[in-house]
Design an enzyme around this catalytic site. Structure first.
Site, PDB file in Angstrom:
ATOM      1  N   HIS A 127       0.833  -1.211   0.000  1.00 14.19           N
ATOM      2  CA  HIS A 127       0.000   0.000   0.000  1.00 14.19           C
ATOM      3  C   HIS A 127       0.863   1.255   0.000  1.00 14.19           C
ATOM      4  CE1 HIS A 127       0.230   0.854   4.456  1.00 14.19           C
ATOM      5  NE2 HIS A 127       0.386  -0.459   4.527  1.00 14.19           N
ATOM      6  N   ASP A 129      -0.589   4.261   0.543  1.00 13.19           N
ATOM      7  CA  ASP A 129      -1.154   5.265   1.449  1.00 13.19           C
ATOM      8  C   ASP A 129      -0.483   5.155   2.815  1.00 13.19           C
ATOM      9  OD1 ASP A 129      -2.494   2.756   1.990  1.00 13.19           O
ATOM     10  OD2 ASP A 129      -4.034   3.852   3.094  1.00 13.19           O
ATOM     11  N   ASP A 160       6.011   1.684   6.665  1.00 18.39           N
ATOM     12  CA  ASP A 160       4.603   1.268   6.487  1.00 18.39           C
ATOM     13  C   ASP A 160       3.945   2.153   5.445  1.00 18.39           C
ATOM     14  OD1 ASP A 160       2.114   0.152   6.833  1.00 18.39           O
ATOM     15  OD2 ASP A 160       1.747   1.041   8.795  1.00 18.39           O
ATOM     16  N   GLU A 193      -5.247   1.066   2.390  1.00 18.94           N
ATOM     17  CA  GLU A 193      -5.028   0.037   3.410  1.00 18.94           C
ATOM     18  C   GLU A 193      -5.260   0.609   4.804  1.00 18.94           C
ATOM     19  OE1 GLU A 193      -3.292  -2.699   6.276  1.00 18.94           O
ATOM     20  OE2 GLU A 193      -2.741  -0.607   5.986  1.00 18.94           O
ATOM     21  N   GLU A 194      -4.798   1.825   5.011  1.00 16.10           N
ATOM     22  CA  GLU A 194      -4.869   2.405   6.363  1.00 16.10           C
ATOM     23  C   GLU A 194      -6.278   2.846   6.736  1.00 16.10           C
ATOM     24  OE1 GLU A 194      -2.543   1.835   8.211  1.00 16.10           O
ATOM     25  OE2 GLU A 194      -0.579   2.146   7.313  1.00 16.10           O
ATOM     26  N   ASP A 220       4.855  -6.059   4.632  1.00 15.47           N
ATOM     27  CA  ASP A 220       4.168  -5.014   5.394  1.00 15.47           C
ATOM     28  C   ASP A 220       4.103  -5.396   6.869  1.00 15.47           C
ATOM     29  OD1 ASP A 220       2.806  -2.607   5.701  1.00 15.47           O
ATOM     30  OD2 ASP A 220       0.841  -3.472   5.262  1.00 15.47           O
ATOM     31  N   HIS A 253     -23.850  23.952  33.722  1.00 22.20           N
ATOM     32  CA  HIS A 253     -22.937  24.451  34.756  1.00 22.20           C
ATOM     33  C   HIS A 253     -22.686  23.291  35.729  1.00 22.20           C
ATOM     34  CE1 HIS A 253     -21.473  26.632  38.239  1.00 22.20           C
ATOM     35  NE2 HIS A 253     -21.323  27.723  37.472  1.00 22.20           N
ATOM     36  N   THR A 355     -15.788  25.241  34.148  1.00 27.49           N
ATOM     37  CA  THR A 355     -16.652  24.366  34.934  1.00 27.49           C
ATOM     38  C   THR A 355     -17.878  24.010  34.111  1.00 27.49           C
ATOM     39  OG1 THR A 355     -17.552  26.347  35.972  1.00 27.49           O
ATOM     40  CG2 THR A 355     -15.852  25.151  37.194  1.00 27.49           C
ATOM     41  N   ARG A 368      -8.842  -6.316  18.638  1.00 25.87           N
ATOM     42  CA  ARG A 368      -8.008  -7.169  17.776  1.00 25.87           C
ATOM     43  C   ARG A 368      -8.516  -8.591  17.950  1.00 25.87           C
ATOM     44  NH1 ARG A 368      -4.736  -4.232  14.173  1.00 25.87           N
ATOM     45  NH2 ARG A 368      -4.582  -2.210  15.169  1.00 25.87           N
ATOM     46  N   HIS A 467       2.844   4.309  12.436  1.00 26.20           N
ATOM     47  CA  HIS A 467       1.647   5.016  12.940  1.00 26.20           C
ATOM     48  C   HIS A 467       1.995   6.036  14.029  1.00 26.20           C
ATOM     49  CE1 HIS A 467      -1.452   1.780  11.540  1.00 26.20           C
ATOM     50  NE2 HIS A 467      -0.413   1.832  10.725  1.00 26.20           N
TER      51      HIS A 467
HETATM   52  N1  BES Z   1       1.369  -2.792   8.147  1.00 24.49           N
HETATM   53  C1  BES Z   1       0.326  -2.654   9.086  1.00 24.49           C
HETATM   54  C2  BES Z   1      -0.053  -3.956   9.770  1.00 24.49           C
HETATM   55  C3  BES Z   1       1.016  -4.620  10.584  1.00 24.49           C
HETATM   56  C4  BES Z   1       2.019  -3.922  11.221  1.00 24.49           C
HETATM   57  C5  BES Z   1       0.989  -5.970  10.703  1.00 24.49           C
HETATM   58  C6  BES Z   1       2.982  -4.572  11.948  1.00 24.49           C
HETATM   59  C7  BES Z   1       1.919  -6.637  11.461  1.00 24.49           C
HETATM   60  C8  BES Z   1       2.936  -5.932  12.073  1.00 24.49           C
HETATM   61  C9  BES Z   1      -0.896  -2.081   8.378  1.00 24.49           C
HETATM   62  O1  BES Z   1      -0.557  -0.995   7.556  1.00 24.49           O
HETATM   63  C10 BES Z   1      -1.847  -1.544   9.395  1.00 24.49           C
HETATM   64  O2  BES Z   1      -1.502  -0.591  10.052  1.00 24.49           O
HETATM   65  N2  BES Z   1      -3.040  -2.117   9.513  1.00 24.49           N
HETATM   66  C11 BES Z   1      -4.056  -1.600  10.379  1.00 24.49           C
HETATM   67  C12 BES Z   1      -5.395  -2.151  10.012  1.00 24.49           C
HETATM   68  C13 BES Z   1      -6.199  -1.311   9.084  1.00 24.49           C
HETATM   69  C14 BES Z   1      -7.567  -1.913   8.880  1.00 24.49           C
HETATM   70  C15 BES Z   1      -6.295   0.126   9.486  1.00 24.49           C
HETATM   71  C16 BES Z   1      -3.782  -1.985  11.801  1.00 24.49           C
HETATM   72  O3  BES Z   1      -3.239  -3.062  12.082  1.00 24.49           O
HETATM   73  O4  BES Z   1      -4.144  -1.197  12.682  1.00 24.49           O
HETATM   74 MN    MN Z   2       1.029  -1.410   6.367  1.00 23.90          MN
HETATM   75 MN    MN Z   3      -0.310   0.779   8.848  1.00 22.58          MN
END
Ligand code: BES
Ligand code: MN
Ligand code: MN
Length: 497
Positions: A127, A129, A160, A193-194, A220, A253, A355, A368, A467
């Site tokens: 990806h 992006d 990434d 992807e992101e 990735d 308030h 306040t 997850r 990230h």
């Molecule tokens: N490359 C990552 C996923 C990743 C990172 C897998 C490190 C294993 C080890 C991918 O770009 C990613 O960030 N995926 C997202 C999911 C997506 C649906 C937003 C994630 O894992 O948060």
């Molecule tokens: Mn990735």
């Molecule tokens: Mn990612």
């Protein structure tokens, strides 16, 4: 039998072959790769890569300067510009039928090189992006102004995934210039992807024929360390929701009304706190129902991967690790499902004190998931539960975001074996299979829609800050990937699948 478009001449050696021996006895048709030819090709490829290292790095920096943030509409034109740049690079590398394919969202770049329809086909996915660069003030240099410091390339997307997918483009160039591709290759680089790959799902379903292949290859993910190579054999799924919690119809308030009316932020905190029990297990009813326990042997195998808890804590500046009772840190972050608040807001967050008893509070929550937990089903379970635990005087709305299914990849396949051999050659050590904690939702979709297994051929490190501010990717990792990928192609071709 047709090979390379031409009928293989029938000779004494082809007429009487025994099953399994045709590779040896058959006269070599044009372009057929004998192992020693692979050896020579790989040597030439290595020296080509060495000669071109500076240019390979420079080209990556060019891609990193394009802020292709898929989540934020203000970058839409930059995302499109990045797709065009990727297309250009794929053409230059020798791919054919290269196309920027529009989608309902950001475009997908696709190209291929079919050298011989009888040889195996590798579908490379990546990806272009990237995640938003925020918080900007924590970056030591501009997120889209790449710099190389102490052997690391600092920029959003360096690990990434621009630095990782571009290794494939350069590896393809290196193979094309030195003996040709030993297998067919199809390259698909997406721009969403992101943000959940929704339109890639549509594209895959509509292009099943075009995407026909024998295996998917994706860089990735991360390895354990530069001197401890590893290959991910699993990814977690994801369920992502946003919750909106409402108390009174307007801000009040906090002296006049406070204590007499439910405060939505207080309520949200109580509700979130109740989502884990004292053993740090998730309390959503049914959440663990589909979760399969790994066998002792499987857990022991995972524990073979070196893990230094003291280093882990030191790196993160934490005095203790925390997670589900009965599992190790590695298990908690790979084979066990989780629930985490990713963002929370509401009320007054400006300078000084105001306040106020707010009307609303919000949170973004990710879960997850592990194999067999279905993303949609878990989202439903969460929604029902969260609505049910709202205290009196509070209304709750749960809005599902994107999701995706977990995936596991085999280690006994010819493709995994080819990847393992390739890494063993460049790293001098056999890679360890590990389970990863992140998600790449498209991996499960490739299997469901195209019947394809994936090899997660990642060269990043967990410490790359993906990230996060100051994302980085090692020059070593980038170049090592470019050296290793052609070896995968040669081993995979020699395996005959
Ligand atoms: N490359 C990552 C996923 C990743 C990172 C897998 C490190 C294993 C080890 C991918 O770009 C990613 O960030 N995926 C997202 C999911 C997506 C649906 C937003 C994630 O894992 O948060
Ligand atoms: Mn990735
Ligand atoms: Mn990612």
């Amino acid at each position: 039998m047709k090979i390379g478009g031409a009928a293989v001449p029938r000779t004494a050696t082809t007429r009487f072959w025994l099953p399994g021996t045709q590779r040896i006895l058959r006269p070599s048709p044009p372009g057929y790769l004998w192992p020693f030819q692979s050896i020579l090709a790989v040597q030439a490829i290595d020296s080509y890569i060495k000669t071109n290292e500076a240019r390979f790095i420079d080209e990556l920096l060019g891609l990193l300067r394009i802020p292709s943030v898929s989540a934020d509409p203000k970058y839409k034109a930059d995302v499109a510009r990045c797709a065009e740049a990727v297309k250009q690079r794929m053409v230059e590398a020798g791919l054919e039928k290269v196309e920027v394919c529009p989608t309902a969202g950001h475009p997908i770049v696709y190209g291929e090189r079919i050298v011989d329809p009888t040889r195996p086909t590798v579908l490379v996915y990546g990806h272009y992006d990237v995640q938003p660069p925020d918080p900007l003030d924590l970056w030591h240099s501009g997120p889209f102004d790449p710099v190389i410091k102490d052997g690391m390339i600092y920029a959003r997307g360096s690990a990434d995934d621009k630095g990782q997918f571009y290794m494939h483009v350069k590896a393809i160039e290196a193979m094309m210039k030195n003996g040709g591709l030993p297998c067919n290759v199809k390259v698909m680089i997406e721009g969403e992807e992101e943000v959940g790959s929704d339109n890639l799902g549509v594209f895959v379903k509509a292009n099943k024929d075009r995407l026909k292949a024998d295996v998917v290859l994706i860089s990735d993910t991360a390895m354990i360390a530069n001197d401890v190579p590893s290959i991910n054999t699993g990814l977690r799924g994801l369920s992502y929701v946003e919750v909106e919690v409402t108390g009174p119809n307007r801000d009040l308030h906090s002296g006049v009304y406070g204590g007499a009316v439910a405060n939505p932020i207080n309520a949200l905190c109580e509700m979130i706190a109740s989502l884990h029990d004292k053993d740090r297990r998730i309390t959503v009813p049914g959440f663990y129902e589909a979760v399969k326990e790994l066998t002792r042997a499987e857990r022991d195998a995972l524990a073979e991967a070196p893990f230094n808890e003291a280093e882990y804590k030191k790196d993160l500046a934490i005095n203790e690790v925390r997670g589900e009772k009965g599992y190790t840190s590695e298990e908690r972050s790979s084979i066990r499902p989780t629930l985490d608040v990713n963002g929370i807001w509401g009320g007054y967050i400006g300078e000084g004190a105001k306040t106020v008893l707010p009307s609303k509070a919000f949170a973004k929550i990710s879960m997850r998931l592990v194999p067999d937990q279905k993303s949609d089903a878990i989202t439903e379970l969460f929604k029902d539960h969260f609505e049910r635990i709202a205290p009196p005087g509070i209304q709750v709305v749960v809005r599902p975001h994107h999701g995706g299914e977990a995936a596991v990849t085999p280690i006994d396949s010819p493709a995994y074996q080819a990847a393992s051999k390739a890494m063993e050659e460049t790293f001098g050590k056999k890679p360890i299979p590990t389970r990863g904690g992140g998600s790449i939702p498209i991996v499960a979709l490739f299997e469901a829609e195209l019947g394809l297994k994936t090899v997660l051929f990642g060269f990043g490190l967990d410490s790359d800050n993906i990230h996060s501010p100051n994302e980085k990717y090692g020059v070593f990792n980038y170049m090592q990937g470019i050296r290793t990928i052609p070896r995968f192609f040669h081993h995979y071709a020699a395996s005959g699948r």
